[in-house]
Structure formats: structure tokens, C-alpha cells
Design a protein around this motif. Structure first.
Motif, PDB file in Angstrom:
ATOM      1  N   ALA A  84     107.187  55.757  80.234  1.00 22.77           N
ATOM      2  CA  ALA A  84     107.269  57.039  80.947  1.00 22.77           C
ATOM      3  C   ALA A  84     108.602  57.760  80.724  1.00 22.77           C
ATOM      4  N   PRO A  85     109.746  57.081  80.831  1.00 28.38           N
ATOM      5  CA  PRO A  85     111.006  57.809  80.597  1.00 28.38           C
ATOM      6  C   PRO A  85     111.101  58.380  79.183  1.00 28.38           C
ATOM      7  N   SER A  86     110.632  57.634  78.200  1.00 29.03           N
ATOM      8  CA  SER A  86     110.689  58.125  76.818  1.00 29.03           C
ATOM      9  C   SER A  86     109.859  59.391  76.652  1.00 29.03           C
ATOM     10  N   ILE A  87     108.687  59.382  77.216  1.00 26.01           N
ATOM     11  CA  ILE A  87     107.820  60.560  77.109  1.00 26.01           C
ATOM     12  C   ILE A  87     108.492  61.763  77.759  1.00 26.01           C
ATOM     13  N   ILE A  88     109.018  61.564  78.959  1.00 26.34           N
ATOM     14  CA  ILE A  88     109.679  62.661  79.681  1.00 26.34           C
ATOM     15  C   ILE A  88     110.899  63.158  78.910  1.00 26.34           C
ATOM     16  N   ILE A  89     111.727  62.221  78.463  1.00 26.01           N
ATOM     17  CA  ILE A  89     112.972  62.600  77.776  1.00 26.01           C
ATOM     18  C   ILE A  89     112.686  63.268  76.438  1.00 26.01           C
ATOM     19  N   ILE A  90     111.732  62.756  75.681  1.00 21.82           N
ATOM     20  CA  ILE A  90     111.423  63.348  74.376  1.00 21.82           C
ATOM     21  C   ILE A  90     110.900  64.769  74.534  1.00 21.82           C
ATOM     22  N   ILE A  91     110.107  65.006  75.536  1.00 18.45           N
ATOM     23  CA  ILE A  91     109.610  66.368  75.782  1.00 18.45           C
ATOM     24  C   ILE A  91     110.782  67.297  76.079  1.00 18.45           C
ATOM     25  N   ILE A  92     111.707  66.847  76.914  1.00 20.05           N
ATOM     26  CA  ILE A  92     112.882  67.668  77.243  1.00 20.05           C
ATOM     27  C   ILE A  92     113.762  67.867  76.016  1.00 20.05           C
ATOM     28  N   ILE A  93     114.042  66.788  75.298  1.00 20.11           N
ATOM     29  CA  ILE A  93     114.915  66.878  74.119  1.00 20.11           C
ATOM     30  C   ILE A  93     114.305  67.789  73.055  1.00 20.11           C
ATOM     31  N   ALA A  94     113.020  67.654  72.825  1.00 21.45           N
ATOM     32  CA  ALA A  94     112.361  68.486  71.819  1.00 21.45           C
ATOM     33  C   ALA A  94     112.538  69.968  72.149  1.00 21.45           C
ATOM     34  N   LYS A  95     112.577  70.277  73.426  1.00 22.86           N
ATOM     35  CA  LYS A  95     112.739  71.679  73.843  1.00 22.86           C
ATOM     36  C   LYS A  95     114.150  72.204  73.578  1.00 22.86           C
TER      37      LYS A  95
END
Length: 187
Positions: A84-95
Motif C-alpha cells: 500500500a505505501p508503495s502504491i500511494i507514494i509512486i502515484i504521488i511521485i509520478a505526479k
């Protein structure tokens, strides 16, 4: 309650184990000390199983540890907590990464994170080496230098250390070979 604990603990592991699956090992050793879900002596087996099965090692180890703690549902919850943290963080970072990838602070952060993660992985490797190669308890009883080492495991380690460097084969070849040699050496 155990499901909430599993999710929370593996969420923290997923949030802070930067560098891949092996970076989860220090956290798993810490969990083994705090909870009765599994003990530190099980971690080398967890690593072996996780490396031998398809999928990322960290996810496989979370599933295995969660299963040991609370069965199938525990394995699923631990796995979800870990990713879950990876999914959340990757979405934010990609933005936002494209805006800041040349930023001196971002570069400095990554400069500091890389050696930190390397140290965590090295420590985890040392902990596995300690459990696999060394037999400190036997040595403390006998005080004989040869009792400090698991000689068969040391021989296997040396063989595979040289073989993995010399032969550029798929990792599954070494894992299967290790399993076969383990059966031969340990019978």
C-alpha cells in the motif's frame, strides 16, 4: 486485532524499507523480536522460500510472515499492508517528480538514501550469514574453532559465490541446484 497489527506493521515496513525486498529484513528481524508470529531462526527459510517463488521477495516474505501469524487472511493483509505505501507514494511521485528531478535537494536525498539502503541490505545479509554459516552456540560449548562454522553450509556458500560470479545463469538454476545440493549434503 491481529489483522490490524499485521496491516499496520507491514504498512510501516513497506513505507520505510527503501531499496527492495531485502531491505525488509531488518524490519522482519525486529518483528520477530516483538511478536510471537515467527522467530528469527525462521527468516533464512522465509528468504529461501521467497527467493524460490515467483514475485518480489519482500511481497513473498510479507505473505509468508502474515500466513505464519494468522493464516491465509493474515498473509493477504500483510501483503496489502506492505504494498500500500508503495502504491500511494509512486502515484504521488509520478505526479511531481518531473518538476523536481533536477532539484539539488532531491539529488542530495537520493545521494544519502543509496548508501543507507546498501547498509541495511548488508546488515540483513550478515544476519542471514550468521544464522546459515556460523554455529556460535556449538562453538561456545566446545571452544573448538571448527565448531564455529557449519562446514557443509560454508562449502555450499563458497561454491555458489564462485559459480554465480563465473557463470551468468538464471538465478533459478542456482536456487534449484542449491535445493538439490542441500538434500544431498543434509541427508
Amino acid at each position: 486485532m491481529i489483522y490490524v497489527q499485521l496491516f499496520f506493521e507491514f504498512f510501516k515496513i513497506g513505507l520505510f524499507s527503501v531499496g527492495g525486498g531485502l531491505a525488509t529484513l531488518p524490519f522482519l528481524y525486529e518483528l520477530a523480536d516483538r511478536y510471537p508470529w515467527f522467530d528469527a531462526t525462521m527468516l533464512p527459510n522465509m528468504i529461501a522460500i521467497s527467493e524460490s517463488t515467483p514475485g518480489p521477495i519482500g511481497v513473498n516474505m510479507a505473505t509468508y510472515a502474515g500466513y505464519c501469524a494468522a493464516g491465509i487472511l493474515g498473509g493477504i493483509i500483510a501483503t496489502i499492508g506492505l504494498v500500500a505505501p508503495s502504491i500511494i507514494i509512486i502515484i504521488i511521485i509520478a505526479k511531481v517528480l518531473n518538476k523536481f528531478k533536477e532539484n539539488v535537494y532531491v539529488k542530495s536525498i537520493f545521494y544519502g538514501i543509496r548508501p543507507t539502503v546498501t547498509a541495511l541490505i548488508a546488515l540483513a545479509g550478515f544476519e542471514v550469514l550468521k544464522v546459515t554459516i556460523f554455529t556460535f552456540n556449538q562453538f561456545m560449548i566446545s571452544k573448538q574453532l571448527l565448531d564455529l562454522f557449519n562446514i557443509k553450509a560454508l562449502i555450499l556458500f563458497a561454491i555458489f559465490l564462485v559459480a554465480t560470479k563465473k557463470f551468468k545463469l538464471h538465478p533459478i538454476v542456482f536456487i534449484l541446484s542449491g535445493a538439490i545440493l542441500g538434500i544431498i549434503f543434509n541427508l
